[in-house]
Design a protein around this motif. Structure first.
Motif, PDB file in Angstrom:
ATOM      1  N   ALA A  63       0.845  -1.209   0.000  1.00 49.16           N
ATOM      2  CA  ALA A  63       0.000   0.000   0.000  1.00 49.16           C
ATOM      3  C   ALA A  63       0.878   1.256   0.000  1.00 49.16           C
ATOM      4  CB  ALA A  63      -0.925  -0.009   1.215  1.00 49.16           C
ATOM      5  N   ARG A  64       1.960   1.207   0.766  1.00 46.61           N
ATOM      6  CA  ARG A  64       2.855   2.385   0.822  1.00 46.61           C
ATOM      7  C   ARG A  64       3.449   2.681  -0.550  1.00 46.61           C
ATOM      8  NH1 ARG A  64       7.486   2.260   5.234  1.00 46.61           N
ATOM      9  NH2 ARG A  64       7.976   0.340   4.131  1.00 46.61           N
ATOM     10  N   LYS A  65       3.784   1.620  -1.289  1.00 47.61           N
ATOM     11  CA  LYS A  65       4.344   1.831  -2.641  1.00 47.61           C
ATOM     12  C   LYS A  65       3.340   2.544  -3.537  1.00 47.61           C
ATOM     13  CE  LYS A  65       7.959  -1.553  -3.304  1.00 47.61           C
ATOM     14  NZ  LYS A  65       8.065  -3.000  -3.296  1.00 47.61           N
ATOM     15  N   LYS A  66       2.062   2.379  -3.206  1.00 50.17           N
ATOM     16  CA  LYS A  66       1.023   3.059  -4.002  1.00 50.17           C
ATOM     17  C   LYS A  66       0.754   4.457  -3.444  1.00 50.17           C
ATOM     18  CE  LYS A  66      -1.306  -1.229  -5.334  1.00 50.17           C
ATOM     19  NZ  LYS A  66      -1.605  -1.271  -6.752  1.00 50.17           N
ATOM     20  N   GLY A  67       1.566   4.899  -2.493  1.00 48.76           N
ATOM     21  CA  GLY A  67       1.442   6.266  -1.983  1.00 48.76           C
ATOM     22  C   GLY A  67       0.550   6.412  -0.764  1.00 48.76           C
ATOM     23  N   LEU A  68       0.130   5.278  -0.180  1.00 53.41           N
ATOM     24  CA  LEU A  68      -0.777   5.371   0.971  1.00 53.41           C
ATOM     25  C   LEU A  68      -0.018   5.349   2.296  1.00 53.41           C
ATOM     26  CD1 LEU A  68      -3.632   2.942  -0.123  1.00 53.41           C
ATOM     27  CD2 LEU A  68      -3.506   5.427  -0.385  1.00 53.41           C
TER      28      LEU A  68
END
Ligand SMILES: NC(=O)c1ccc[n+]([C@@H]2O[C@H](COP(=O)([O-])OP(=O)(O)OC[C@H]3O[C@@H](n4cnc5c(N)ncnc54)[C@H](OP(=O)(O)O)[C@@H]3O)[C@@H](O)[C@H]2O)c1
Length: 297
Positions: free
Chosen positions: A136-141
């Motif tokens: 999710a973090r890789k998707k900017g979250l």
């Protein structure tokens, strides 16, 4: 002082807060310039299966009707029903499915994916949950936590190089009760969001409860005033400005250490306006003295 932000909570939407009021709350909150909203797959937790995901659907309906792109929504995931059961799915595959689903539905309005209720003490299982959050973090979250039974396990695993999340952590924190100590492993950084600042809708005076009061709907006792509330009521009445309970509730949350945000749970537009007015006034004034006195109470 770094003043906390405010978020609009949705736990009672589609339950004690009717559809039109949800939309009016969003109009008022967004119109006043605020952008952060908190929801969860299982809201409202009213044990009516037909209402599973009802709160987020109301939020989505408003987003789509108004063509909104800049909301910052926190979605708490892992629940598989709204029956208040302990049955959750925090496996990596389920969380990745949730990530896809919420990413598709909320688009640019999705800000934080949060783990909702984790009673596990199994490090390997928690690690695979964190692996999903890393995707999710890789998707900017951003990554969030709420209702974690063993926060120290999350803190320990978070020290691993693959993780290092700057978690946004929701804790119950009010004048009667606080989870802050339980989250000792995360103290010392501004990452906490206080919820339940009115202790779930408690009133200083039993006459203040409406027939559809939030506390009553959640199974709380509205006939008896806890002794600590009686004490607080007397103390507040004796202060020079006789502050209201909701002023004291917000002050206590805003000045507490490590607090990055306060999640409001208004059930009417008037309550939201009152809370926003208190919030704005607290931002302007120095109420540290009153906070210290309140803490002592
Ligand atoms: N509660 C949880 O377990 C939990 C857990 C994680 C996150 N959250 C998030 O935090 C949000 C807030 O939690 P909460 O509902 O427990 O918060 P809360 O502020 O303790 O309780 C909300 C209730 O307090 C009363 N209230 C709110 N604003 C008021 C005001 N300005 N003046 C007078 N009374 C006021 C209302 O009760 P009446 O309607 O009876 O007037 C309202 O329904 C939730 O919506 C959710 O998004 C909650």
């Amino acid at each position: 002082m770094n003043f906390p932000t405010i978020l609009l909570g949705t736990a009672m939407w589609g339950w004690t807060v009717p559809r039109e009021t949800c939309f009016a709350l969003l109009d008022a909150f967004y119109g006043a310039g605020f952008r952060e909203v908190d929801t969860a797959t299982n809201y409202p937790i009213n044990k009516n299966p037909a209402d599973f995901r009802a709160a987020e659907n109301l939020l989505l309906e408003w987003i789509q009707t108004h063509g909104i792109h800049d909301l910052k929504t926190t979605v708490k995931v892992g629940s598989i029903d709204n029956l208040r059961s302990p049955d959750h799915n925090l496996s990596k595959s389920f969380l990745l499915m949730s990530l896809d689903d919420y990413g598709y539905r909320f688009g640019s309005n999705l800000h934080t994916l949060a783990i909702h209720w984790d009673n596990r003490d199994d490090e390997a299982a928690i690690r695979s949950t964190l692996e999903a959050l890393a995707v999710a973090r890789k998707k900017g979250l951003h990554a969030g936590l709420s209702g974690i039974r063993f926060p120290e396990l999350y803190a320990r695993l978070n020290a691993e190089p693959a993780f290092g999340f700057d978690f946004r952590i929701q804790i119950k924190h009010n004048l009667l009760q606080s989870d802050y100590e339980r989250y000792a492993a995360f103290q010392g950084s501004r990452r906490f969001l206080a919820y339940g600042i009115h202790a779930g809708g408690i009133k200083l005076d039993p006459a203040g409860y409406s027939p559809d009061s939030s506390l009553r709907a959640r199974g709380g006792d509205t006939e008896v005033v806890p002794p600590r509330m009686e004490h607080l009521k007397t103390w507040l009445a004796g202060q020079p400005q006789a502050p209201s309970f909701h002023y004291a509730a917000m002050l206590y949350a805003a000045y507490s250490p490590d607090m990055a945000g306060i999640i409001l749970g208004p059930s009417s537009v008037q309550q939201l306006k009152d809370s926003m007015a208190v919030y704005r006034s607290l931002r302007e004034e120095d109420a540290a003295g009153l906070y210290e006195a309140l803490k002592a109470v």
